[in-house]
Write a protein that holds these residues in place. Structure first.
Motif, PDB file in Angstrom:
ATOM      1  N   UNK A 138      36.137  26.783  36.647  1.00 14.74           N
ATOM      2  CA  UNK A 138      35.904  28.012  37.406  1.00 14.74           C
ATOM      3  C   UNK A 138      37.211  28.712  37.755  1.00 14.74           C
ATOM      4  N   UNK A 139      38.241  27.934  38.047  1.00 15.54           N
ATOM      5  CA  UNK A 139      39.523  28.557  38.387  1.00 15.54           C
ATOM      6  C   UNK A 139      40.121  29.289  37.188  1.00 15.54           C
ATOM      7  N   UNK A 140      39.920  28.770  35.987  1.00 15.18           N
ATOM      8  CA  UNK A 140      40.365  29.480  34.797  1.00 15.18           C
ATOM      9  C   UNK A 140      39.600  30.786  34.628  1.00 15.18           C
ATOM     10  N   UNK A 141      38.318  30.774  34.955  1.00 17.09           N
ATOM     11  CA  UNK A 141      37.528  32.009  34.897  1.00 17.09           C
ATOM     12  C   UNK A 141      38.024  33.016  35.934  1.00 17.09           C
ATOM     13  N   UNK A 142      38.415  32.521  37.110  1.00 16.82           N
ATOM     14  CA  UNK A 142      38.981  33.427  38.109  1.00 16.82           C
ATOM     15  C   UNK A 142      40.278  34.054  37.609  1.00 16.82           C
ATOM     16  N   UNK A 179      33.190  36.332  45.570  1.00 13.68           N
ATOM     17  CA  UNK A 179      32.018  36.670  46.385  1.00 13.68           C
ATOM     18  C   UNK A 179      30.767  35.977  45.854  1.00 13.68           C
ATOM     19  N   UNK A 180      30.641  35.881  44.541  1.00 11.39           N
ATOM     20  CA  UNK A 180      29.483  35.212  43.952  1.00 11.39           C
ATOM     21  C   UNK A 180      29.469  33.728  44.260  1.00 11.39           C
ATOM     22  N   UNK A 181      30.628  33.153  44.529  1.00 14.18           N
ATOM     23  CA  UNK A 181      30.703  31.731  44.869  1.00 14.18           C
ATOM     24  C   UNK A 181      30.534  31.483  46.363  1.00 14.18           C
ATOM     25  N   UNK A 182      30.189  32.532  47.111  1.00 10.02           N
ATOM     26  CA  UNK A 182      29.969  32.369  48.543  1.00 10.02           C
ATOM     27  C   UNK A 182      31.066  32.919  49.416  1.00 10.02           C
ATOM     28  N   UNK A 187      37.920  38.621  49.984  1.00 11.08           N
ATOM     29  CA  UNK A 187      39.331  38.239  50.083  1.00 11.08           C
ATOM     30  C   UNK A 187      40.226  39.435  49.758  1.00 11.08           C
ATOM     31  N   UNK A 188      41.435  39.392  50.263  1.00 11.28           N
ATOM     32  CA  UNK A 188      42.402  40.445  49.988  1.00 11.28           C
ATOM     33  C   UNK A 188      43.488  39.928  49.058  1.00 11.28           C
ATOM     34  N   UNK A 189      43.972  40.800  48.186  1.00 10.06           N
ATOM     35  CA  UNK A 189      45.092  40.472  47.327  1.00 10.06           C
ATOM     36  C   UNK A 189      46.362  40.698  48.132  1.00 10.06           C
TER      37      UNK A 189
END
Length: 398
Positions: free
Chosen positions: A39-43, A57-60, A128-130
């Motif tokens: 999942x982190x690679x997808x992020x 957001x989709x992960x909660x 979340x904010x960048x």
């Protein structure tokens, strides 16, 4: 080549630095953190498409994706001499993602720092904010190698004289440097990293149930890349045949099912699969195929794409396949790595052995094994007992 992927603060990946080879096989027991790595690679890939905030957001939301343990795990805790307990936080709450490229010695790195939003009355307060983004040339983010950076909403890029050029506008907390700075002259590194991340391709679990779209006739157009759900498999098979990969596809099918051949039936604009098997007087249509047969056909189509990505990530491809098919699947994965850097996430030792046997016919440096395990809730790489045992990595500050 992607040489290193780094993740900090994401689920069980408190501080993971992962080396990658041309073909990397990631193994580990159930619950070791393989899915979190996937999942982190997808992020990371989502950073190039302005999708990382949506994906979290989709992960909660950030609350549910952050590392749930203490900020630091001391030696006494690791040795069992002290219990796990909270401490006073020294750094900001952060989820960090990073990648290091090394294309023929021309290195390029990227790091993203996501954090909690400022107090706001917005309905999107859980997003979340960048907080920070950094791009650098070479192997590490030193002051002299930083090519572009974003701190808060402020963005600047390095100019030809070694100084800084300020971006004309301020970025919003949900806007990424990679997608908002589009200047191939002043910021070519940003363009290069964005295109790298956008090219990554992921395959997870294909549907093979009785109502799976891949079993039924579908609208067919030229399809060099199989969709993630396998919907357009018939069109993808026909495309790879017409683009010169038909012999490799036929060999992969014969390797798994000796004497069998896959055909594509075309009825106007509708394409569907047919499989001829020895001893049968007619081909089998999609609804007649077993789950394992259809799943292998989907993997063969995906891995032999005539348009390979820069990074191909496959998650547990052995699912629902009989052990007799794993040697053929292993050979397919090794063949795919010849055209695209490949990461295979699996818990199957049989598949790992099949990949190793197939890779013995190629360069020795092609294959890399990474084994994950969980210690005190944290995912670690087996063999990385200290900082000297893992690739060099430094997170830029906010």
């Amino acid at each position: 080549m992607i040489t290193t992927v780094a993740v900090s603060g994401y689920r069980s990946l408190r501080d993971l630095v992962l080396p990658l080879g041309r073909l990397t096989v990631v193994t580990g027991a159930n619950g070791a953190g393989k899915s979190s790595l996937y999942r982190s690679l997808r992020l990371l890939a989502g950073c190039g498409k302005d999708e990382v905030v949506v994906a979290i957001a989709r992960e909660g939301g950030l609350d549910s994706t952050l590392w749930a343990g203490p900020e630091q795990i001391g030696r006494a805790v690791r040795d069992g001499r002290a219990p796990v307990q909270g401490t006073v936080r020294r750094g900001p709450v952060a989820l960090r993602l990073g990648v290091q490229l090394d294309d023929d010695g021309d290195g390029l790195g990227y790091a993203l720092d996501l954090g909690l939003p400022q107090i706001t009355k917005s309905a999107f307060a859980r997003d979340p904010e960048l907080k920070a983004e950094t791009l650098w040339t070479g192997g590490a983010p030193r002051p002299s190698t930083i090519a572009a950076e974003r701190r808060g909403g402020h963005v600047r890029v390095r100019d030809d004289d070694g100084g800084w050029t300020e971006l004309g506008r301020t970025l919003r907390p949900f806007e990424s440097l990679l997608t908002e700075v589009i200047d191939p002259v002043r910021a070519p590194e940003v363009l290069r990293m964005r295109e790298q991340l956008r090219s990554w391709r992921f395959y997870d679990h294909f549907r093979t149930d009785a109502s799976a779209p891949s079993r039924l006739p579908q609208l067919g157009t030229r399809t060099p890349v199989l969709s993630a759900d396998g919907l357009d498999v018939a069109a993808a098979v026909q495309t790879l045949r017409e683009l010169g990969r038909g012999d490799a596809f036929d060999a992969a099918i014969d390797d798994a099912f000796p004497g069998s051949r896959v055909e594509v039936a075309v009825d106007g604009s509708q394409f569907s699969l047919r499989v001829r098997q020895p001893g049968l007087l007619r081909p089998l249509a999609g609804p007649e195929l077993s789950d394992g047969t259809l799943r292998y056909l989907l993997w063969a189509t995906a891995l032999l794409s005539p348009r390979p990505p820069r990074l191909l990530v496959v998650n547990e491809p052995e699912t629902s396949l009989h052990p007799d098919l794993l040697p053929a699947l292993g050979a397919l994965l090794v063949a795919a790595a010849a055209d695209a850097q490949t990461v295979v996430v699996t818990h199957s030792q049989e598949l790992r052995a099949a990949i190793e046997r197939a890779a013995q016919r190629g360069p020795a440096e092609t294959l890399r094994y990474v084994e994950l395990e969980k210690r005190l809730g944290e995912t670690v790489v087996v063999g990385q007992e200290g900082l000297l045992d893992r690739p060099s990595w430094h997170w830029p500050s906010r």
